[in-house]
Design an enzyme around this catalytic site. Structure first.
Site, mmCIF file in Angstrom:
data_model
loop_
_atom_site.group_PDB
_atom_site.id
_atom_site.type_symbol
_atom_site.label_atom_id
_atom_site.label_comp_id
_atom_site.label_asym_id
_atom_site.label_seq_id
_atom_site.Cartn_x
_atom_site.Cartn_y
_atom_site.Cartn_z
ATOM 1 C CB THR A 188 -0.915 0.010 1.258
ATOM 2 O OG1 THR A 188 -1.806 -1.080 1.141
ATOM 3 C CG2 THR A 188 -1.697 1.287 1.396
ATOM 4 C CG ASP A 191 -1.792 -6.578 -2.604
ATOM 5 O OD1 ASP A 191 -1.566 -7.354 -1.650
ATOM 6 O OD2 ASP A 191 -2.736 -5.767 -2.608
ATOM 7 C CB THR A 239 0.728 -4.233 6.265
ATOM 8 O OG1 THR A 239 -0.535 -4.073 5.622
ATOM 9 C CG2 THR A 239 1.423 -2.901 6.391
ATOM 10 C CB THR A 294 -2.175 -21.737 20.629
ATOM 11 O OG1 THR A 294 -3.466 -21.258 21.040
ATOM 12 C CG2 THR A 294 -1.175 -20.610 20.776
HETATM 13 N N1 ASP Z 1 -2.664 -5.374 0.340
HETATM 14 C C1 ASP Z 1 -1.554 -4.559 0.798
HETATM 15 C C2 ASP Z 1 -0.285 -5.382 0.769
HETATM 16 O O1 ASP Z 1 -0.041 -6.131 1.659
HETATM 17 C C3 ASP Z 1 -1.833 -4.024 2.169
HETATM 18 C C4 ASP Z 1 -0.749 -3.141 2.740
HETATM 19 O O2 ASP Z 1 0.324 -2.943 2.238
HETATM 20 O O3 ASP Z 1 -1.044 -2.575 3.826
HETATM 21 O O4 ASP Z 1 0.455 -5.298 -0.174
#
Ligand code: ASP
Length: 343
Positions: A15, A58, A90, A278
């Site tokens: 992102t 992505d 992320t 877990t």
């Molecule tokens: N979909 C994005 C990714 O992981 C989300 C992000 O970067 O926050 O590339």
């Protein structure tokens, strides 16, 4: 921070480097130059910053191939830089950080991953602070001129976390990354306060080594009340896997029905390494604490302790790729190799 520090800033996508498509409204990756036009602040650093770009993706499209490319790049450039900062989506950042932590043995320099929840071009972006502080942490040295961080870590929203202890916790808050079973390595306020007692140190003086043989012939089985063993048998009968992560309840518990235990035993007898991790975000597997985990222990299930799912996936791929002897894999799974588990 030393003014002569050299940092390699590596862009993989996410992102942080996306922009909204005018027609569809979807977020799509920008190329490297477009991203850095949005970051004039980098020129104000009193550091040498070189950049390297992969085809931006992505991070939901990340595969172990990217981990191999990143580990190889860091290995090849290791002696040219004081630190490495990786811009990454992320969604799977915790998997990549975990994988790199195992693939890079005897690491003594910082490898800091970061990303953002809002693209860099958006006014309220969290990306700028994340990149700027990640670079500063990547360059920070102690009074002896040694890197303060000597491990793979994730910097996000004013906190630095051990990479193989991190998880993506929130899909929409700025503090998207957390480390439920290990304290932050640093917190960024007016100063960056390092939590010296929490930092990973290699006790040996060996040179950096990389391991790039990863075995992805693994699967994850998430338990739920009502799980049907007949369906599991059909799913796993012809499946050629070497490792299975069993996502259990609480401190590693699973149903005690004979059919279920026989099914897990059948997998172990087939030579599959079964690791108990877990479903809880916090706390640890303790095989044998309850009757509902004692049987798993008896049939040869391995305890994942307080490892995250992300670290468990990466560690299993790393060990199954590295070791030919499955008993060795089992021994190493329970050991703390890179600070990924508490005991
Ligand atoms: N979909 C994005 C990714 O992981 C989300 C992000 O970067 O926050 O590339």
């Amino acid at each position: 921070m030393r003014s002569n520090s050299k940092i390699l800033l590596i862009y993989t996508g996410g992102t942080i480097g996306m922009m909204q498509d005018v027609k569809s409204g979807d977020l799509k990756p920008l190329d490297f130059n477009q991203l850095f036009e949005q970051l004039p602040e980098l020129k104000r650093f009193n550091l040498d910053i070189d950049t390297y770009t992969f085809e931006p993706i992505d991070s939901s499209n990340v595969t172990p191939d990217l981990w191999v490319s990143l580990a190889t790049l860091i290995f090849e450039k290791y002696h040219h830089y004081d630190g490495f900062v990786i811009l990454h989506g992320t969604d799977t950042i915790a998997y990549t950080a975990s994988a790199l932590s195992f693939m890079l043995e005897n690491l003594k320099k910082p490898v800091i991953l970061t990303g953002s929840q809002l693209p860099i071009g958006v006014l309220r972006t969290d990306g700028k602070e994340n990149i700027i502080t990640a670079i500063q942490i990547g360059a920070d040295k102690d009074v002896n001129g040694e890197s303060i961080i000597q491990e793979v870590a994730i910097y996000f929203e004013y906190k630095l976390f051990r990479g193989n202890r991190s998880i993506k916790y929130s899909a929409n808050h700025f503090d998207a990354i957390q480390s439920p079973n290990y304290p932050p390595l640093a917190e960024a306020g007016i100063d960056i306060e390092y939590n010296k007692n929490a930092l990973w140190r290699n006790t040996n003086t060996n040179e950096l080594r990389i391991y790039t043989q990863l075995c992805n012939e693994i699967s994850i089985l998430h338990l739920f009340p009502g799980i049907d063993v007949k369906i599991l048998e059909r799913q796993y009968k012809d499946l050629d896997i070497k490792g299975l992560i069993l996502r259990t309840y609480g401190s590693g518990n699973a149903p005690t029905q004979k059919a279920f235990l026989d099914f897990i035993k059948y997998l172990i007898d087939k030579g599959i390494v079964v690791l108990d991790v877990t479903q809880c975000l916090q706390g640890s597997v303790e095989l044998g604490k309850y009757e509902t985990s004692k049987y798993l222990k008896d049939i040869g299930v391995i305890s994942g302790g307080d490892m995250t799912l992300e670290a468990s996936v990466a560690k299993l791929m790393y060990l199954l790729g590295k070791e030919k002897d499955w008993n060795k894999v089992k021994d190493m799974l329970v050991k703390n190799l890179r600070g990924e588990k508490s005991y």
